[in-house]
Design an enzyme around this catalytic site. Structure first.
Site, PDB file in Angstrom:
ATOM      1  N   ARG A 154      10.266  -3.549  -7.046  1.00  9.58           N
ATOM      2  CA  ARG A 154      10.041  -3.791  -8.471  1.00  9.58           C
ATOM      3  C   ARG A 154       8.962  -2.911  -9.065  1.00  9.58           C
ATOM      4  NH1 ARG A 154      12.156  -7.821  -6.212  1.00  9.58           N
ATOM      5  NH2 ARG A 154      10.623  -7.459  -4.614  1.00  9.58           N
ATOM      6  N   THR A 155       7.819  -2.861  -8.420  1.00  9.69           N
ATOM      7  CA  THR A 155       6.685  -2.196  -9.059  1.00  9.69           C
ATOM      8  C   THR A 155       6.979  -0.710  -9.268  1.00  9.69           C
ATOM      9  OG1 THR A 155       5.214  -3.795  -8.050  1.00  9.69           O
ATOM     10  CG2 THR A 155       4.192  -1.831  -8.960  1.00  9.69           C
ATOM     11  N   LYS A 212      -0.623  14.225   8.344  1.00  5.30           N
ATOM     12  CA  LYS A 212      -1.367  15.377   8.868  1.00  5.30           C
ATOM     13  C   LYS A 212      -2.872  15.157   8.805  1.00  5.30           C
ATOM     14  CE  LYS A 212       2.141  18.477   6.914  1.00  5.30           C
ATOM     15  NZ  LYS A 212       2.284  19.590   5.969  1.00  5.30           N
ATOM     16  N   ARG A 246      -0.095   2.545  -4.909  1.00  6.77           N
ATOM     17  CA  ARG A 246      -0.077   1.333  -4.069  1.00  6.77           C
ATOM     18  C   ARG A 246      -0.548   1.702  -2.680  1.00  6.77           C
ATOM     19  NH1 ARG A 246       4.559  -3.071  -3.562  1.00  6.77           N
ATOM     20  NH2 ARG A 246       3.515  -3.617  -5.502  1.00  6.77           N
ATOM     21  N   HIS A 302      -3.517  -6.884  -7.856  1.00 10.55           N
ATOM     22  CA  HIS A 302      -2.277  -6.284  -8.346  1.00 10.55           C
ATOM     23  C   HIS A 302      -2.252  -6.530  -9.856  1.00 10.55           C
ATOM     24  CE1 HIS A 302       1.690  -4.812  -8.585  1.00 10.55           C
ATOM     25  NE2 HIS A 302       2.302  -5.540  -7.678  1.00 10.55           N
TER      26      HIS A 302
HETATM   27  N1  ASP Z   1       5.519  -7.772  -4.574  1.00 10.22           N
HETATM   28  C1  ASP Z   1       4.249  -8.462  -4.570  1.00 10.22           C
HETATM   29  C2  ASP Z   1       3.152  -7.552  -4.073  1.00 10.22           C
HETATM   30  O1  ASP Z   1       3.366  -6.389  -3.868  1.00 10.22           O
HETATM   31  C3  ASP Z   1       4.313  -9.755  -3.838  1.00 10.22           C
HETATM   32  C4  ASP Z   1       4.608  -9.666  -2.378  1.00 10.22           C
HETATM   33  O2  ASP Z   1       4.793  -8.588  -1.826  1.00 10.22           O
HETATM   34  O3  ASP Z   1       4.674 -10.737  -1.776  1.00 10.22           O
HETATM   35  O4  ASP Z   1       2.048  -8.024  -3.904  1.00 10.22           O
END
Ligand code: ASP
Length: 299
Positions: free
Chosen positions: A51-52, A81, A102, A130
């Protein structure tokens, strides 16, 4: 430079402005769809994401921008590397106008922001925060309840490692008379640093150990999966808090059930057809909120 690192940095009016802009864009995109023209956004993901990453990328594309991306930076970038995150950022900021990151380390976004010459957006930093998830969560709650003051919110699952919970609680603390019930196993309780944060801001936080500890009159039920990738001992087989139709019966008709996804077994599939189940709508809201955020960033 407007980095988005932690929910600490937001005020109520920031959320109000963002929600208004997001609604306006949803209503009629024509005025906004070149907002990111000639902009390149880099998405640098060292942890899995559906999703993100995709909602950020869709948001950029819908606003006329372009994307460069490493979806599996842990194995596919120069990290293999031996390159440090700082060096990688120093390179990528030369190619792009913003960096969506991320990373499994909780301080990664902050470290990246220290060396980046373009805005860094934290898209999930380890068991820390997040923030963009929390913004879309608050937006989803606001859309349903029309207010964020005076709410009674039950958060549950992995409150220790769950970064979406940490960020959400910080945003809830901006509002008046919010009560949060935190339901989890003892070892997955909310860390003390967040309890203190809430206490200092007069948000009432009540720890719960089973469904019966929750009041019936909650406005929001927010479940999360056990973050097994961060806590290798937390086997999913010991999941105790499964929400099924029977559990949903105890909650009011105007409550909403949320989850950042991905879900494992903590919400039974049968609940998906309950009109109170909002997790897919929530994930759709993510793209719109990220459009709003990106538009603001480049305005
Ligand atoms: N997608 C969310 C996160 O990246 C929740 C999860 O992974 O449980 O934190």
């Amino acid at each position: 430079l407007k980095h988005i690192i932690s929910c600490d940095q937001f005020k109520r009016e920031d959320l109000e402005n963002l929600f208004q802009l997001t609604d306006a864009m949803r209503g009629d995109l024509s005025h906004y769809k070149t907002g990111l023209a000639d902009r390149i956004v880099a998405t640098l993901f060292y942890e899995p994401s559906t999703r993100t990453r995709l909602s950020f990328e869709a948001a950029v594309l819908r606003l006329g921008g372009e994307i460069i991306s490493t979806e599996n930076a842990k194995e596919m970038s120069s990290t293999v590397k031996g390159e440090s995150l700082e060096d990688t950022v120093r390179v990528i900021h030369g190619y792009s106008d913003a960096l969506v990151l991320r990373h499994p380390d909780r301080n990664a976004a902050e470290e990246a922001a220290q060396v980046s010459e373009v805005p860094v957006i934290n898209a999930g930093s380890g068991s820390g925060e997040h923030p963009t998830q929390a913004l879309l969560d608050m937006y989803t709650i606001f859309k349903h309840h029309g207010t964020l003051d005076g709410l009674s919110v039950a958060v549950m699952g992995d409150l220790f490692y769950g970064r979406t919970i940490h960020s959400l609680l910080k945003l809830l603390a901006l509002y008046r008379k919010v009560t949060v019930f935190g339901l989890s196993r003892e070892e997955l309780s909310l860390p003390d640093e967040y309890k203190r944060y809430l206490e200092e801001r007069n948000l009432q936080y009540v720890s719960c150990r089973n469904f019966d500890d929750l009041p019936r009159e909650v406005d929001v039920i927010y479940h999360t999966r056990t973050q097994t990738e961060r806590n290798l001992n937390a086997g999913m087989e010991v999941e105790e808090f499964i929400i099924d139709d029977f559990v949903m019966d105890r909650f009011p008709q105007n409550a909403i059930l949320m989850h950042p996804l991905p879900r494992n077994r903590e919400i039974a599939r049968e609940v998906d057809s309950d009109p109170r189940a909002k997790y897919f709508e929530q994930s759709r809201n993510g793209m719109y909120i990220r459009m709003g955020l990106l538009y603001q960033l480049f305005r």
